[in-house]
Motif scaffolding. Structure first.
Motif, PDB file in Angstrom:
ATOM      1  N   THR A 105      46.490 -30.049  71.429  1.00  0.00           N
ATOM      2  CA  THR A 105      47.449 -31.129  71.701  1.00  0.00           C
ATOM      3  C   THR A 105      46.981 -32.469  71.150  1.00  0.00           C
ATOM      4  O   THR A 105      45.780 -32.723  71.049  1.00  0.00           O
ATOM      5  CB  THR A 105      47.715 -31.262  73.221  1.00  0.00           C
ATOM      6  OG1 THR A 105      48.846 -32.118  73.420  1.00  0.00           O
ATOM      7  CG2 THR A 105      46.519 -31.843  73.982  1.00  0.00           C
ATOM      8  N   HIS A 106      47.954 -33.298  70.781  1.00  0.00           N
ATOM      9  CA  HIS A 106      47.688 -34.704  70.503  1.00  0.00           C
ATOM     10  C   HIS A 106      47.672 -35.411  71.851  1.00  0.00           C
ATOM     11  O   HIS A 106      48.337 -34.973  72.787  1.00  0.00           O
ATOM     12  CB  HIS A 106      48.789 -35.309  69.630  1.00  0.00           C
ATOM     13  CG  HIS A 106      48.905 -34.660  68.281  1.00  0.00           C
ATOM     14  ND1 HIS A 106      49.712 -35.159  67.288  1.00  0.00           N
ATOM     15  CD2 HIS A 106      48.318 -33.560  67.751  1.00  0.00           C
ATOM     16  CE1 HIS A 106      49.621 -34.398  66.206  1.00  0.00           C
ATOM     17  NE2 HIS A 106      48.787 -33.415  66.470  1.00  0.00           N
ATOM     18  N   LEU A 107      46.936 -36.502  71.948  1.00  0.00           N
ATOM     19  CA  LEU A 107      46.836 -37.193  73.235  1.00  0.00           C
ATOM     20  C   LEU A 107      47.943 -38.211  73.416  1.00  0.00           C
ATOM     21  O   LEU A 107      48.381 -38.456  74.534  1.00  0.00           O
ATOM     22  CB  LEU A 107      45.467 -37.871  73.336  1.00  0.00           C
ATOM     23  CG  LEU A 107      44.284 -36.897  73.359  1.00  0.00           C
ATOM     24  CD1 LEU A 107      42.975 -37.661  73.272  1.00  0.00           C
ATOM     25  CD2 LEU A 107      44.330 -36.023  74.613  1.00  0.00           C
ATOM     26  N   GLY A 108      48.383 -38.829  72.336  1.00  0.00           N
ATOM     27  CA  GLY A 108      49.458 -39.812  72.422  1.00  0.00           C
ATOM     28  C   GLY A 108      49.016 -41.176  71.957  1.00  0.00           C
ATOM     29  O   GLY A 108      48.012 -41.311  71.245  1.00  0.00           O
ATOM     30  N   SER A 109      49.779 -42.165  72.365  1.00  0.00           N
ATOM     31  CA  SER A 109      49.565 -43.522  71.888  1.00  0.00           C
ATOM     32  C   SER A 109      49.475 -44.489  73.067  1.00  0.00           C
ATOM     33  O   SER A 109      50.220 -44.376  74.038  1.00  0.00           O
ATOM     34  CB  SER A 109      50.742 -43.915  70.989  1.00  0.00           C
ATOM     35  OG  SER A 109      50.754 -45.310  70.819  1.00  0.00           O
ATOM     36  N   TYR A 110      48.549 -45.444  72.958  1.00  0.00           N
ATOM     37  CA  TYR A 110      48.424 -46.461  74.003  1.00  0.00           C
ATOM     38  C   TYR A 110      49.564 -47.468  73.935  1.00  0.00           C
ATOM     39  O   TYR A 110      49.791 -48.220  74.877  1.00  0.00           O
ATOM     40  CB  TYR A 110      47.083 -47.189  73.867  1.00  0.00           C
ATOM     41  CG  TYR A 110      45.873 -46.297  74.069  1.00  0.00           C
ATOM     42  CD1 TYR A 110      45.721 -45.567  75.240  1.00  0.00           C
ATOM     43  CD2 TYR A 110      44.896 -46.181  73.092  1.00  0.00           C
ATOM     44  CE1 TYR A 110      44.612 -44.745  75.429  1.00  0.00           C
ATOM     45  CE2 TYR A 110      43.782 -45.369  73.276  1.00  0.00           C
ATOM     46  CZ  TYR A 110      43.650 -44.647  74.446  1.00  0.00           C
ATOM     47  OH  TYR A 110      42.558 -43.838  74.633  1.00  0.00           O
ATOM     48  N   GLY A 111      50.271 -47.478  72.816  1.00  0.00           N
ATOM     49  CA  GLY A 111      51.358 -48.435  72.656  1.00  0.00           C
ATOM     50  C   GLY A 111      50.867 -49.850  72.886  1.00  0.00           C
ATOM     51  O   GLY A 111      49.821 -50.244  72.365  1.00  0.00           O
ATOM     52  N   LYS A 112      51.589 -50.589  73.692  1.00  0.00           N
ATOM     53  CA  LYS A 112      51.185 -51.968  73.988  1.00  0.00           C
ATOM     54  C   LYS A 112      50.302 -52.024  75.226  1.00  0.00           C
ATOM     55  O   LYS A 112      49.883 -53.086  75.671  1.00  0.00           O
ATOM     56  CB  LYS A 112      52.431 -52.833  74.201  1.00  0.00           C
ATOM     57  CG  LYS A 112      53.249 -52.999  72.937  1.00  0.00           C
ATOM     58  CD  LYS A 112      54.298 -54.102  73.105  1.00  0.00           C
ATOM     59  CE  LYS A 112      54.958 -54.443  71.779  1.00  0.00           C
ATOM     60  NZ  LYS A 112      55.448 -53.292  71.011  1.00  0.00           N
ATOM     61  N   ARG A 113      50.036 -50.835  75.774  1.00  0.00           N
ATOM     62  CA  ARG A 113      49.271 -50.773  77.006  1.00  0.00           C
ATOM     63  C   ARG A 113      47.809 -51.134  76.764  1.00  0.00           C
ATOM     64  O   ARG A 113      47.253 -50.837  75.713  1.00  0.00           O
ATOM     65  CB  ARG A 113      49.358 -49.336  77.530  1.00  0.00           C
ATOM     66  CG  ARG A 113      49.011 -49.201  78.972  1.00  0.00           C
ATOM     67  CD  ARG A 113      49.263 -47.786  79.443  1.00  0.00           C
ATOM     68  NE  ARG A 113      49.319 -47.779  80.889  1.00  0.00           N
ATOM     69  CZ  ARG A 113      49.381 -46.686  81.625  1.00  0.00           C
ATOM     70  NH1 ARG A 113      49.450 -45.503  81.053  1.00  0.00           N
ATOM     71  NH2 ARG A 113      49.430 -46.766  82.939  1.00  0.00           N
ATOM     72  N   ASP A 114      47.191 -51.705  77.761  1.00  0.00           N
ATOM     73  CA  ASP A 114      45.753 -51.956  77.747  1.00  0.00           C
ATOM     74  C   ASP A 114      45.035 -50.619  77.527  1.00  0.00           C
ATOM     75  O   ASP A 114      45.341 -49.631  78.201  1.00  0.00           O
ATOM     76  CB  ASP A 114      45.367 -52.578  79.099  1.00  0.00           C
ATOM     77  CG  ASP A 114      43.860 -52.690  79.250  1.00  0.00           C
ATOM     78  OD1 ASP A 114      43.275 -53.519  78.542  1.00  0.00           O
ATOM     79  OD2 ASP A 114      43.288 -51.937  80.059  1.00  0.00           O
ATOM     80  N   ARG A 115      44.090 -50.563  76.579  1.00  0.00           N
ATOM     81  CA  ARG A 115      43.467 -49.287  76.208  1.00  0.00           C
ATOM     82  C   ARG A 115      42.723 -48.643  77.367  1.00  0.00           C
ATOM     83  O   ARG A 115      42.662 -47.428  77.481  1.00  0.00           O
ATOM     84  CB  ARG A 115      42.509 -49.488  75.029  1.00  0.00           C
ATOM     85  CG  ARG A 115      43.228 -49.661  73.707  1.00  0.00           C
ATOM     86  CD  ARG A 115      42.240 -49.731  72.553  1.00  0.00           C
ATOM     87  NE  ARG A 115      41.899 -48.416  72.037  1.00  0.00           N
ATOM     88  CZ  ARG A 115      42.516 -47.835  71.003  1.00  0.00           C
ATOM     89  NH1 ARG A 115      43.497 -48.446  70.382  1.00  0.00           N
ATOM     90  NH2 ARG A 115      42.145 -46.648  70.591  1.00  0.00           N
ATOM     91  N   LYS A 116      42.157 -49.481  78.239  1.00  0.00           N
ATOM     92  CA  LYS A 116      41.408 -48.939  79.376  1.00  0.00           C
ATOM     93  C   LYS A 116      42.356 -48.232  80.343  1.00  0.00           C
ATOM     94  O   LYS A 116      42.056 -47.154  80.861  1.00  0.00           O
ATOM     95  CB  LYS A 116      40.670 -50.088  80.077  1.00  0.00           C
ATOM     96  CG  LYS A 116      39.285 -49.676  80.522  1.00  0.00           C
ATOM     97  CD  LYS A 116      38.461 -50.864  80.937  1.00  0.00           C
ATOM     98  CE  LYS A 116      37.619 -50.471  82.147  1.00  0.00           C
ATOM     99  NZ  LYS A 116      36.986 -51.641  82.757  1.00  0.00           N
ATOM    100  N   GLU A 117      43.507 -48.853  80.558  1.00  0.00           N
ATOM    101  CA  GLU A 117      44.524 -48.233  81.425  1.00  0.00           C
ATOM    102  C   GLU A 117      45.035 -46.938  80.804  1.00  0.00           C
ATOM    103  O   GLU A 117      45.237 -45.947  81.489  1.00  0.00           O
ATOM    104  CB  GLU A 117      45.720 -49.180  81.577  1.00  0.00           C
ATOM    105  CG  GLU A 117      45.667 -50.097  82.761  1.00  0.00           C
ATOM    106  CD  GLU A 117      46.897 -51.005  82.764  1.00  0.00           C
ATOM    107  OE1 GLU A 117      46.687 -52.209  82.904  1.00  0.00           O
ATOM    108  OE2 GLU A 117      48.034 -50.509  82.579  1.00  0.00           O
TER     109      GLU A 117
END
Ligand code: ZN
Ligand code: ZN
Length: 282
Positions: A105-117
């Motif tokens: 699986t791919h994990l996805g994208s953090y988008g605009k989210r804080d990377r730690k979150e």
């Protein structure tokens, strides 16, 4: 290495396995369901049993399923997160029922989210999925091309997921085209040595079950996910030769996700098998 192809199953499992066997595969990868849909796999037990029997007869093992591209375990949109979990857990269950060893699986994208979150969100998703994983199935996280907000673009980050979860059925798949696009210069012995040294340090070679062998025309560090024919791109024959020459990878599996027709598949398999034979004799 066990080497195989990603094959289309639209024409049925028999045609897919026959194509794989015809071009010399000893491993196989399929999409679990429509890769661009949130609808989980509808594979019934009879079809899964038929697929398993065909693979057994063709001596093709292991089998990998690739989860849909829509999965985003880092999303802060509850609908997308819940849909992603449904897809992932359905694929793990199908793998258990179908004698399928790896779910990639791919994990996805953090988008605009804080990377730690986002990182915490992925850990929560993996933990929940691994709580449902059937015996004998391994969930492998694929490295991304590392474009901006994509999760899993570095060996170091993949290693942090492995360490955070500490689960024996969680592993890693390294896609060569994605690694190149993320800046790993794996086009010869020196670059491959550095890459594998870092992979061993950050992740542990025992956790790296699977490779995706794809060449690419994207420039080094170009962060774009584009696959090309084996030996015709920037990784080239020398890059794959260096990977295939490493004795510690001999028990691993490699899947080609190269583009094109059945004839292209045959040519790409022939190229990689020729490189593998040469590397084994060197
Ligand atoms: Zn993939
Ligand atoms: Zn891949």
């Amino acid at each position: 290495m066990r080497i195989g192809l990603h094959v289309r199953v639209a024409g049925g499992y028999a045609a897919a396995v026959s194509h794989a066997r015809g071009v010399g595969c000893s491993a196989i990868q399929v999409f679990s369901t429509n890769p661009r849909s949130y609808r989980p796999s509808a594979a019934n037990q009879a079809a899964l049993d038929e697929f398993a029997a065909l693979r057994r007869d063709a001596e093709i093992d292991p089998c990998v399923t690739h989860t849909p591209y829509l999965i985003n375990l880092a999303s802060d949109d509850e609908k997308i997160y819940a849909g992603s979990m449904r897809l992932l857990e359905a694929d793990l269950a199908v793998a258990g029922r179908g004698g399928i060893r790896y779910v990639n699986t791919h994990l996805g994208s953090y988008g605009k989210r804080d990377r730690k979150e986002g990182f915490t969100s992925i850990c929560r998703a993996l933990e929940a999925a691994l709580a449902t994983i059937p015996a004998g199935v391994v969930l492998v996280m694929e490295n991304s091309a590392g474009a901006g907000s994509l999760a899993g673009g570095t060996l170091e980050e993949l290693g942090r997921f492995i360490a955070a979860l500490g689960h024996p059925q969680l592993g890693v798949c390294l896609d060569t085209a994605h690694a190149w696009a993320a800046g790993y210069e794996i086009n010869g012995t020196a670059g491959v040595d550095r890459f594998l040294y870092e992979a061993a340090e950050c992740i542990g070679l025992d956790k790296i079950h699977l490779f995706h062998f794809n060449d690419t025309e994207v420039p080094l560090g170009g962060n774009r996910d584009r696959h090309w024919h084996i030996g015709d791109g920037n990784i080239g024959v020398e890059g794959f030769r260096a990977l295939l020459a490493r004795p510690e990878l001999r028990e691993k599996t490699a899947i080609l996700e190269t583009p094109g027709s059945d004839e292209d598949d045959a040519r790409n398999m022939q190229t990689i098998l020729t490189i593998a034979r040469g590397a084994a004799m060197a």
